[in-house]
Design a protein around this motif. Structure first.
Motif, PDB file in Angstrom:
ATOM      1  N   GLU A 109       6.223   0.208   0.367  1.00 41.44           N
ATOM      2  CA  GLU A 109       6.877   0.307  -0.938  1.00 41.44           C
ATOM      3  C   GLU A 109       7.164   1.770  -1.260  1.00 41.44           C
ATOM      4  O   GLU A 109       8.240   2.109  -1.776  1.00 41.44           O
ATOM      5  CB  GLU A 109       5.996  -0.313  -2.021  1.00 41.44           C
ATOM      6  CG  GLU A 109       6.593  -0.257  -3.422  1.00 41.44           C
ATOM      7  CD  GLU A 109       7.889  -1.045  -3.563  1.00 41.44           C
ATOM      8  OE1 GLU A 109       8.650  -0.763  -4.512  1.00 41.44           O
ATOM      9  OE2 GLU A 109       8.153  -1.933  -2.721  1.00 41.44           O
ATOM     10  N   ILE A 110       6.211   2.652  -0.960  1.00 44.93           N
ATOM     11  CA  ILE A 110       6.421   4.091  -1.168  1.00 44.93           C
ATOM     12  C   ILE A 110       7.610   4.574  -0.338  1.00 44.93           C
ATOM     13  O   ILE A 110       8.495   5.276  -0.824  1.00 44.93           O
ATOM     14  CB  ILE A 110       5.149   4.874  -0.798  1.00 44.93           C
ATOM     15  CG1 ILE A 110       4.014   4.541  -1.766  1.00 44.93           C
ATOM     16  CG2 ILE A 110       5.418   6.379  -0.795  1.00 44.93           C
ATOM     17  CD1 ILE A 110       2.669   5.124  -1.367  1.00 44.93           C
ATOM     18  N   ILE A 113       4.731   4.182  -9.322  1.00 45.76           N
ATOM     19  CA  ILE A 113       3.749   4.674  -8.348  1.00 45.76           C
ATOM     20  C   ILE A 113       3.265   6.034  -8.836  1.00 45.76           C
ATOM     21  O   ILE A 113       3.987   7.026  -8.758  1.00 45.76           O
ATOM     22  CB  ILE A 113       4.379   4.782  -6.945  1.00 45.76           C
ATOM     23  CG1 ILE A 113       4.889   3.408  -6.495  1.00 45.76           C
ATOM     24  CG2 ILE A 113       3.380   5.357  -5.944  1.00 45.76           C
ATOM     25  CD1 ILE A 113       5.711   3.446  -5.219  1.00 45.76           C
ATOM     26  N   GLN A 166      -4.022   5.312  -1.008  1.00 48.36           N
ATOM     27  CA  GLN A 166      -4.386   5.826  -2.320  1.00 48.36           C
ATOM     28  C   GLN A 166      -3.519   7.019  -2.689  1.00 48.36           C
ATOM     29  O   GLN A 166      -3.164   7.833  -1.844  1.00 48.36           O
ATOM     30  CB  GLN A 166      -5.855   6.257  -2.333  1.00 48.36           C
ATOM     31  CG  GLN A 166      -6.373   6.656  -3.712  1.00 48.36           C
ATOM     32  CD  GLN A 166      -7.831   7.088  -3.673  1.00 48.36           C
ATOM     33  OE1 GLN A 166      -8.277   7.716  -2.719  1.00 48.36           O
ATOM     34  NE2 GLN A 166      -8.573   6.743  -4.720  1.00 48.36           N
ATOM     35  N   TYR A 214      -1.421   1.855  -3.348  1.00 45.19           N
ATOM     36  CA  TYR A 214      -0.054   1.352  -3.330  1.00 45.19           C
ATOM     37  C   TYR A 214       0.338   1.014  -1.901  1.00 45.19           C
ATOM     38  O   TYR A 214      -0.156   1.621  -0.941  1.00 45.19           O
ATOM     39  CB  TYR A 214       0.907   2.396  -3.902  1.00 45.19           C
ATOM     40  CG  TYR A 214       0.604   2.762  -5.334  1.00 45.19           C
ATOM     41  CD1 TYR A 214       1.167   2.057  -6.391  1.00 45.19           C
ATOM     42  CD2 TYR A 214      -0.269   3.812  -5.629  1.00 45.19           C
ATOM     43  CE1 TYR A 214       0.881   2.381  -7.713  1.00 45.19           C
ATOM     44  CE2 TYR A 214      -0.565   4.145  -6.950  1.00 45.19           C
ATOM     45  CZ  TYR A 214       0.013   3.431  -7.989  1.00 45.19           C
ATOM     46  OH  TYR A 214      -0.275   3.759  -9.283  1.00 45.19           O
ATOM     47  N   GLU A 215       1.241   0.051  -1.758  1.00 45.43           N
ATOM     48  CA  GLU A 215       1.690  -0.344  -0.428  1.00 45.43           C
ATOM     49  C   GLU A 215       2.511   0.780   0.198  1.00 45.43           C
ATOM     50  O   GLU A 215       3.439   1.307  -0.421  1.00 45.43           O
ATOM     51  CB  GLU A 215       2.530  -1.620  -0.507  1.00 45.43           C
ATOM     52  CG  GLU A 215       1.751  -2.854  -0.940  1.00 45.43           C
ATOM     53  CD  GLU A 215       0.589  -3.144  -0.001  1.00 45.43           C
ATOM     54  OE1 GLU A 215       0.838  -3.242   1.214  1.00 45.43           O
ATOM     55  OE2 GLU A 215      -0.558  -3.256  -0.494  1.00 45.43           O
ATOM     56  N   SER A 272      -2.102  -0.027   2.812  1.00 46.21           N
ATOM     57  CA  SER A 272      -2.255   0.345   1.418  1.00 46.21           C
ATOM     58  C   SER A 272      -2.882   1.729   1.365  1.00 46.21           C
ATOM     59  O   SER A 272      -3.891   1.978   2.041  1.00 46.21           O
ATOM     60  CB  SER A 272      -3.135  -0.671   0.691  1.00 46.21           C
ATOM     61  OG  SER A 272      -3.306  -0.328  -0.664  1.00 46.21           O
TER      62      SER A 272
END
Length: 229
Positions: free
Chosen positions: A168-169, A157, A225, A164-165, A223
């Motif tokens: 997930e971050i 990432i 940026q 990015y999801e 999602s």
């Protein structure tokens, strides 16, 4: 000595003022939010940003603040306005503050206004635990403990303007740090939801990350940026 009605009223007013003043000085709290921001998102909004006089900061998360909070979601603020920010008390920390706690506000400045605001609004409410030097030093040490940018880069990432999801971050940071985190997003002029700030919780000593008693909920897209800086 017999006091007249006016004198009694004035005395009661003074006693009430002193009581409230003492209460403000002794404000307690339950935990800290340690907040770091991504400079690329700060600058990529409708509001302009300016680099500090020391030059463009590194492309890294910077400290926004160390904020005392209550478990119910409220927080104390401006607890002791008389305890002014004194640059001489943190002279040994200045180079680290310029690097890890830079200002991006305009016009370009040396950061003193930013640090003064953070101390008066938030730092003075931690006086039961930390004096001025300890407060700023604690924030710098917390940043050293967990390298958010490296955690994200290691998971693929990167600050490359890609999307990015959000979950997930969050998952990547929580797995690496072992504690819960809150994520705040901003919106750029094109309407994109961007990764802006990461909230982590810290014990009252300002030294240990803990599970958040309350995770701040900020509006983000599924999602987000991760803009370049």
């Amino acid at each position: 000595m017999k006091l007249n009605h006016s004198a009694i009223v004035n005395l009661l007013f003074i006693l009430q003022f002193l009581s409230l003043h003492c209460l403000s000085l002794s404000q307690d709290f339950d935990f800290f939010y340690f907040v770091q921001l991504w400079p690329g998102s700060y600058c990529d909004t409708k509001h302009s940003c300016c680099y500090p006089k020391s030059g463009k900061p590194a492309a890294d998360f910077g400290i926004h603040g160390l904020w005392p909070n209550y478990n119910n979601g409220s927080y104390p603020s401006n607890c002791d306005p008389d305890n002014v920010f004194d640059k001489s008390q943190i002279s040994d920390l200045m180079s680290s503050l310029e690097k890890s706690w830079p200002t991006l506000s305009c016009p370009s400045n040396d950061g003193t206004k930013f640090w003064t605001h953070e101390w008066i609004k938030h730092g003075t409410c931690s006086e039961s635990e930390l004096d001025q030097h300890e407060y700023f030093e604690a924030a710098l040490k917390l940043k050293e403990k967990i390298n958010l940018l490296q955690i994200l880069i290691s998971a693929g990432i990167e600050a490359d303007d890609g999307f990015y999801e959000l979950e997930e971050i969050r998952k990547v940071i929580e797995e690496e740090s072992g504690v819960s985190v809150g994520i705040e997003c901003n919106v750029d002029p094109c309407g994109n939801s961007q990764l802006y700030q990461i909230y982590m919780c810290v014990d009252k000593s300002g030294s240990q990350f803990i599970q958040c008693p309350l995770i701040p909920r900020r509006r983000c897209g599924c999602s987000v940026q991760f803009p370049k800086f």
